[in-house]
Write a protein that holds these residues in place. Sequence first.
Motif, PDB file in Angstrom:
ATOM      1  N   ARG A 253     -13.246  -7.796  24.056  1.00  0.00           N
ATOM      2  CA  ARG A 253     -13.760  -8.973  24.747  1.00  0.00           C
ATOM      3  C   ARG A 253     -12.670 -10.000  25.040  1.00  0.00           C
ATOM      4  O   ARG A 253     -12.895 -10.951  25.793  1.00  0.00           O
ATOM      5  N   HIS A 254     -11.465  -9.824  24.457  1.00  0.00           N
ATOM      6  CA  HIS A 254     -10.419 -10.814  24.719  1.00  0.00           C
ATOM      7  C   HIS A 254     -10.064 -10.856  26.207  1.00  0.00           C
ATOM      8  O   HIS A 254      -9.605 -11.884  26.706  1.00  0.00           O
ATOM      9  N   THR A 255     -10.306  -9.759  26.932  1.00  0.00           N
ATOM     10  CA  THR A 255     -10.005  -9.746  28.366  1.00  0.00           C
ATOM     11  C   THR A 255     -10.971 -10.642  29.135  1.00  0.00           C
ATOM     12  O   THR A 255     -10.556 -11.481  29.941  1.00  0.00           O
ATOM     13  N   THR A 256     -12.270 -10.491  28.869  1.00  0.00           N
ATOM     14  CA  THR A 256     -13.260 -11.302  29.581  1.00  0.00           C
ATOM     15  C   THR A 256     -13.245 -12.745  29.098  1.00  0.00           C
ATOM     16  O   THR A 256     -13.466 -13.670  29.888  1.00  0.00           O
ATOM     17  N   ILE A 282      -4.572 -11.092  35.475  1.00  0.00           N
ATOM     18  CA  ILE A 282      -3.836 -10.408  34.407  1.00  0.00           C
ATOM     19  C   ILE A 282      -4.653 -10.387  33.119  1.00  0.00           C
ATOM     20  O   ILE A 282      -4.774  -9.354  32.460  1.00  0.00           O
ATOM     21  N   ALA A 283      -5.211 -11.545  32.747  1.00  0.00           N
ATOM     22  CA  ALA A 283      -5.983 -11.614  31.505  1.00  0.00           C
ATOM     23  C   ALA A 283      -7.157 -10.637  31.527  1.00  0.00           C
ATOM     24  O   ALA A 283      -7.452  -9.968  30.531  1.00  0.00           O
ATOM     25  N   LEU A 284      -7.836 -10.545  32.665  1.00  0.00           N
ATOM     26  CA  LEU A 284      -9.028  -9.705  32.759  1.00  0.00           C
ATOM     27  C   LEU A 284      -8.708  -8.220  32.810  1.00  0.00           C
ATOM     28  O   LEU A 284      -9.408  -7.415  32.183  1.00  0.00           O
ATOM     29  N   SER A 285      -7.646  -7.836  33.506  1.00  0.00           N
ATOM     30  CA  SER A 285      -7.475  -6.418  33.866  1.00  0.00           C
ATOM     31  C   SER A 285      -6.252  -5.740  33.294  1.00  0.00           C
ATOM     32  O   SER A 285      -5.989  -4.577  33.609  1.00  0.00           O
ATOM     33  N   HIS A 286      -5.469  -6.411  32.407  1.00  0.00           N
ATOM     34  CA  HIS A 286      -4.235  -5.767  31.944  1.00  0.00           C
ATOM     35  C   HIS A 286      -4.488  -4.599  30.995  1.00  0.00           C
ATOM     36  O   HIS A 286      -3.561  -3.851  30.670  1.00  0.00           O
ATOM     37  N   GLN A 287      -5.735  -4.434  30.534  1.00  0.00           N
ATOM     38  CA  GLN A 287      -6.064  -3.282  29.694  1.00  0.00           C
ATOM     39  C   GLN A 287      -6.753  -2.165  30.480  1.00  0.00           C
ATOM     40  O   GLN A 287      -7.179  -1.173  29.888  1.00  0.00           O
TER      41      GLN A 287
END
Length: 389
Positions: A253-256, A282-287
Motif C-alpha cells: 500500500r505504500h505505492t497508493t 513514480i510513487a504509484l508505479s515504481h513497483q
Amino acid sequence: MQRPATDKALLLIVDDTPANLEFMDELLATDYRVKVAPSGARALKLAHADPQPDLILLDIMMPDMDGLEVCRQLKADPATAHIPVIFLTARTDPTDEAFGLAIGAVDYILKPVSPPIVHARVRTQLALKAAADFLRDRNSYLEQEVQRRTEEAQRRADDARIAQEMTMIALASIAETRDNETGNHILRTQHYVRALALQARQHPRFAAELSDEQINLLFRAAPLHDIGKVGIPDRILLKPGKLTPEEFEIMKRHTTLGFAAIERTQLRVGQHAPVLDVAGEIALSHQEKWDGTGYPHGLAGDAIPLSARLMAVADVYDALISRRVYKPAFSHARALEIMAEGRGSHFDPDLLDAFVLIQQEFAEIAARYAETDADLEHLAHKMEAFGRA
C-alpha cells in the motif's frame, strides 16, 4: 490556531473502560497534556473543541459508537480530518488492521499495550503532524503573498520552486527516518535515474519523452518514490525478516499511499506542479513490472509510466548492492547478473540495455554516495530499538 512551541502536545484518549483510561493517562501525562473520553460521542465533541487534540488514541470496541465509526466521522469532517488517529485494540486479525488503516488511521497498537511502543508511536506521529502543519502553514503563506504582491510575480515563482524542493526533501527525509534504509539511498537513486534517462534518450523509443526539462523533473521528483512508507506500521516497515503474505499486502500500500499524499498536497495548493505530477507517477508505479506481475495495478509494458520504469531499474540496483542489517550487499557484478535475469520480465528491456551500457557510471554513483560506518551504525540502532519494542 498554532500553539507556542513550548506547549506540550494535547492527546485525546478514548476508551469505554475507566481502568484503561486511567492507565493511559498515567503513562502519557508526564510528557503530554491529556484529555480522556469514555465514549465515541464524547470523543467527537472534544475533537472539535478548542484547543483541538494533536493526536487521538482510539479504542475500537466500544458500545453505541465503536472506534471505526468515530474514525470515519473524524476523517469525513474537514475540521478534524487532519488529526492523526492511532487505534488501540485487542483485535489481532490483519484484515481488521488493514481496514482500520484504509479508513484513515495512521497506526495500530495492540492491547495490552507496551509503554515503550506507545511512546515511540506517539512521538513519530506527532513529528509527522508537526511537519504536515508546517507545510500547510507555508502553503497558505505563499498563497497570500501571491495575491498581495503581484508585482513580484517572478520572485515569488522562484521562492515557490525553492520551497517546493525543500518540502520534497523534508518529506523524503521523514520517510527515510522510519524506513530500514539510510538517506544515501535517496541520493543514489536520484542520480541513477538521471544518468539512466540521459542514456535512454539516445534510443528512438524515449527521445521525445526525455527532454532536458523532463530529466530535470525526474531528478527532482525521485526522492519521493517511497514517501508512502510513512503510512506503513513500524512492525511491518522495520521487520528484519521476511514479511508474511498479509504483511506484504499492507506493505504494498505504500505505492497508493504515496500517490494519494502527493495528490492531496496538490489539491491543497490549488494547482498541479509538474514535478509533483512526476513524483506521483513514480510513487504509484515504481513497483510495477514489465510483464504485468507488479503492483499496485498490474500494469504491463508501455502502460507503466516511463518515470516509474526508470525508477524500477535504479531502485532494484541500489537494493541489491546495499548492505542492510538483515542482508549483505551483493557485488556490482552479481547485481548485474540478477538484473539481467529480469530483462523483459521485471524491467523494460531497452532501459535494462541502457543500464548495462552505463553500468560503470552506476557503480561510481554508488561509491560517491556510499553509506558511512556512522550511517550503518545509526541504521543498526534503529532496527535494534525496533526489536526491543
